[in-house]
Write an enzyme that holds these catalytic residues in place. Structure first.
Site, PDB file in Angstrom:
ATOM      1  N   HIS A 118      53.820 -17.868  -5.936  1.00 28.23           N
ATOM      2  CA  HIS A 118      54.924 -18.359  -6.759  1.00 28.23           C
ATOM      3  C   HIS A 118      55.230 -19.779  -6.333  1.00 28.23           C
ATOM      4  O   HIS A 118      55.134 -20.105  -5.146  1.00 28.23           O
ATOM      5  CB  HIS A 118      56.161 -17.465  -6.547  1.00 28.23           C
ATOM      6  CG  HIS A 118      57.190 -17.645  -7.608  1.00 28.23           C
ATOM      7  ND1 HIS A 118      58.127 -18.641  -7.559  1.00 28.23           N
ATOM      8  CD2 HIS A 118      57.401 -16.964  -8.765  1.00 28.23           C
ATOM      9  CE1 HIS A 118      58.883 -18.561  -8.637  1.00 28.23           C
ATOM     10  NE2 HIS A 118      58.455 -17.561  -9.388  1.00 28.23           N
ATOM     11  N   ASP A 174      55.772  -9.962 -11.366  1.00 25.62           N
ATOM     12  CA  ASP A 174      54.817  -9.401 -12.320  1.00 25.62           C
ATOM     13  C   ASP A 174      53.871  -8.382 -11.707  1.00 25.62           C
ATOM     14  O   ASP A 174      53.176  -7.676 -12.432  1.00 25.62           O
ATOM     15  CB  ASP A 174      53.972 -10.533 -12.927  1.00 25.62           C
ATOM     16  CG  ASP A 174      54.798 -11.371 -13.870  1.00 25.62           C
ATOM     17  OD1 ASP A 174      55.653 -10.793 -14.540  1.00 25.62           O
ATOM     18  OD2 ASP A 174      54.590 -12.587 -13.916  1.00 25.62           O
TER      19      ASP A 174
END
Ligand code: ACO
Length: 434
Positions: A312, A369
Site C-alpha cells: 500500500h 482487498d
C-alpha cells in the site's frame, strides 16, 4: 537547492545564486507537518518535482486520518475498528458528511433523506439497455453515474448549498440501485425496485439477489457483513480516486460527473480493482504447494506479476481494514457454513509472504482487498461486481471530500506543473522534407 529546517519554516537556498526563501511549516492535528510551498514558484521560479505525489499534500482535510506506519485509520477521530464494531454504515455516512456522529433523531432524519432518493428515474432503465449484456459492470457504473447529471438537473448547481446537499443524498441513495441494476442487467434478470423499509445494506442485497417470483429475505449475518464491508471502504483520505474526484470537482464540474471520474480511477487493478485481481490470483495459484513459485515471481523484477492485495502506498504496516476484513471473513464463512479452500490458501499465502524478508523489508502487508474478495464470493457476488461494491461504499467518502473542497473558500482549480524533457523549440519541417 539546499533546504535548512528552522523551527517554524524551512529555508530553501538556490546554491547557484545564493538566494534564500523561507517556506512556512504547517502543523496538522496529528501526522507529519507540511512545508507550505505555495509561494515557491513566484519567489524562486522553481517548481517542486514529485511524480506519484509521494511527498505532496494536495489539500487540508478534517475527514480521515491515516498513520501508515502504525496502521491507524480514523474517520473524524473515530477508529475504523470502533466504527466497524459499534456503528452502522448510515451513521458512518452521516459522520463523514457532517463531522459528528448523529443522535437518534438526526439518524432517523438522515435515513429518511437517503431512503427518499433510492429510486432511479424510470428512463434510466432504457439507458442500461444500450450496454452489451457482457459489459464489465464497472463500465456500466462509469456510464450510468455520469448520466445522472443528465437526469437530475436540479442538483447540479454546485454554488447552491441545497443542491449540493440533494446531490450528495442522491448519490449515496442511488448508488446501490445503480450497482444492483448493473448486476441484474448482466445476468438478464429484471430490475428489482428498492424497498424502503429495509436497511441500506439489506435493500442492496434485496435488489441484487431477489427475483419477482420469489420472496427473498437476506440473513442478518449477511446484512451485517455487507454493512461492515461498506463501512470499511467508506473513505481513505487522498487516494487516487478521491484525488481524481477533487481534481475533477476543482474545475466546477457537477458532482455526478466528478463521482463518475472517481469510479473510473477506482477501476484500475492497482487501486479498487485489486480485490478482483486477488481472487483471480488465488485461483491461478490453485494449491498451497504452488505458493513458493508465485512468491518467487512476485519478487522477480523482470516478471510483472505482483502479489495482489499486498502493499500500500500509505500503510507500511498491516492495513487495519484488512484485520477487520479477515475476522469478518471467518465469521461469514462460519455463519454460511461454507468451507472455502481459497480462504485457507489466502491465509497460507499471507503466512509465507510475511516470513519472507522481501515483503517484510519493503513493508508489504495485506491490504483491505486481500480478504474482501473471499467474503464477497461467499456472499454469491461474481468477481466482476467486487470493485462495484467498493465504488458503492466509497461514494460517501468521495462526496464528503468533494463537498469539503467546494465549501473551502480558498479552493482553486487543481493544476499541477511538470518538468519538461521534450524537444526544445525547432523549425517546422514541411511534409516533403520529413
Ligand atoms: N508484490 C510484489 N512486490 C511489490 C508489491 C506486491 N504487491 N507491492 C510493491 N512491491 C514492491 C515494488 O516492486 C517496489 O520494489 P522496489 O523498491 O524494489 O522497486 C516496492 O515494493 C515499492 O513498491 P511501489 O510500487 O513503488 O509502491 P507504491 O506505493 O507505488 O504502490 C501499490 C503501492 C500500487 C498498492 C503496490 O503495492 C501494488 O501494486 N500492490 C498490489 C495491488 C494492490 O493490492 N492494490 C490495492 C491497494 S489498496 C486499495 O487501493 C484499496
Amino acid at each position: 537547492m539546499t533546504a535548512t529546517n528552522n523551527k517554524n519554516s524551512v529555508t530553501v537556498t538556490d546554491n547557484r545564486t545564493g538566494h534564500s526563501w523561507d517556506m512556512p511549516i504547517l502543523q496538522g492535528t496529528c501526522g507529519p507537518n507540511v512545508i507550505d510551498i505555495r509561494k515557491l514558484y513566484s519567489e524562486s521560479g522553481c517548481f517542486t518535482y514529485d511524480p506519484g505525489f509521494t511527498s505532496t499534500g494536495s489539500c487540508d482535510s478534517s475527514i480521515t486520518y491515516i498513520d501508515g506506519d502504525e496502521g491507524i485509520l480514523r474517520h473524524r477521530g473515530y477508529s475504523i475498528e470502533d466504527l466497524a464494531a459499534k456503528s452502522d454504515f448510515m451513521e458512518v455516512c452521516y459522520l463523514l458528511l457532517n463531522g459528528e456522529l448523529p443522535n437518534q433523531s438526526e439518524k432517523s432524519e438522515f435515513k429518511n433523506q437517503i431512503t427518499y432518493h433510492t429510486m432511479l428515474h424510470e428512463q434510466m432503465q432504457y439507458f442500461y439497455r444500450g450496454f452489451r449484456r457482457d459489459s464489465h459492470p464497472m463500465a456500466v457504473m462509469v456510464g450510468v453515474v455520469g448520466a445522472l447529471s443528465a437526469f437530475y438537473h436540479d442538483s447540479t448547481d454546485i454554488r447552491d448549498p441545497h443542491q449540493r446537499l440533494i446531490a450528495s443524498h442522491r448519490l449515496i441513495a442511488k448508488m446501490p440501485t445503480i450497482a444492483a441494476y448493473a448486476y441484474k442487467y448482466s445476468i438478464g434478470q429484471p430490475f428489482v425496485y428498492p424497498q424502503n423499509n429495509l436497511s441500506y445494506a439489506a435493500n442492496f442485497l434485496h435488489m441484487t439477489f431477489s427475483v419477482p417470483c420469489e420472496e427473498y429475505v437476506a440473513s442478518p449475518a449477511l446484512v451485517r457483513a455487507m454493512d461492515r464491508i461498506f463501512i470499511l471502504h467508506a473513505d481513505h483520505e487522498q487516494n487516487a480516486s478521491t484525488s481524481t474526484v477533487r481534481i475533477a470537482g476543482s474545475s466546477g464540474a457537477n458532482p455526478f460527473a466528478c463521482i463518475a471520474a472517481g469510479i473510473a480511477s477506482l477501476w484500475g487493478p492497482a487501486h479498487g480493482g485489486a480485490n478482483e485481481a486477488v481472487l483471480r490470483m488465488l485461483q491461478q495459484i490453485g494449491h498451497k504447494d504452488n505458493i513458493p513459485a508465485f512468491i518467487e515471481r512476485a519478487k522477480d523484477k523482470n516478471d510483472p506479476f505482483r502479489l495482489m492485495g499486498f502493499g500500500h502506498r500509505v500503510y507500511k504496516n498491516y492495513d487495519p481494514r484488512a484485520s477487520v476484513m479477515r475476522e469478518s471473513c471467518h465469521e461469514v464463512l462460519t455463519e454460511l457454513g461454507i468451507n472455502d479452500p481459497l480462504l485457507e490458501l489466502a491465509m497460507e499465502l499471507e503466512r509465507v509472504a510475511l516470513e519472507d524478508p522481501y515483503f517484510t523489508e519493503k513493508k508489504l502487508f495485506p491490504n483491505v482487498d486481500f480478504y474482501s474478495g473471499i467474503i464477497l464470493r461467499a456472499m454469491n457476488f461474481p468477481t466482476s461486481m467486487f470493485t462495484v461494491l467498493f465504488a458503492l461504499a466509497r461514494t460517501v467518502g468521495w462526496v464528503a471530500q468533494w463537498k469539503e473542497m467546494i465549501e473551502d473558500p480558498n479552493h482553486k482549480i487543481s493544476r499541477p506543473r511538470q518538468l519538461y524533457l521534450g524537444a526544445d523549440a525547432r523549425e517546422f519541417v514541411p511534409m516533403d522534407k520529413r
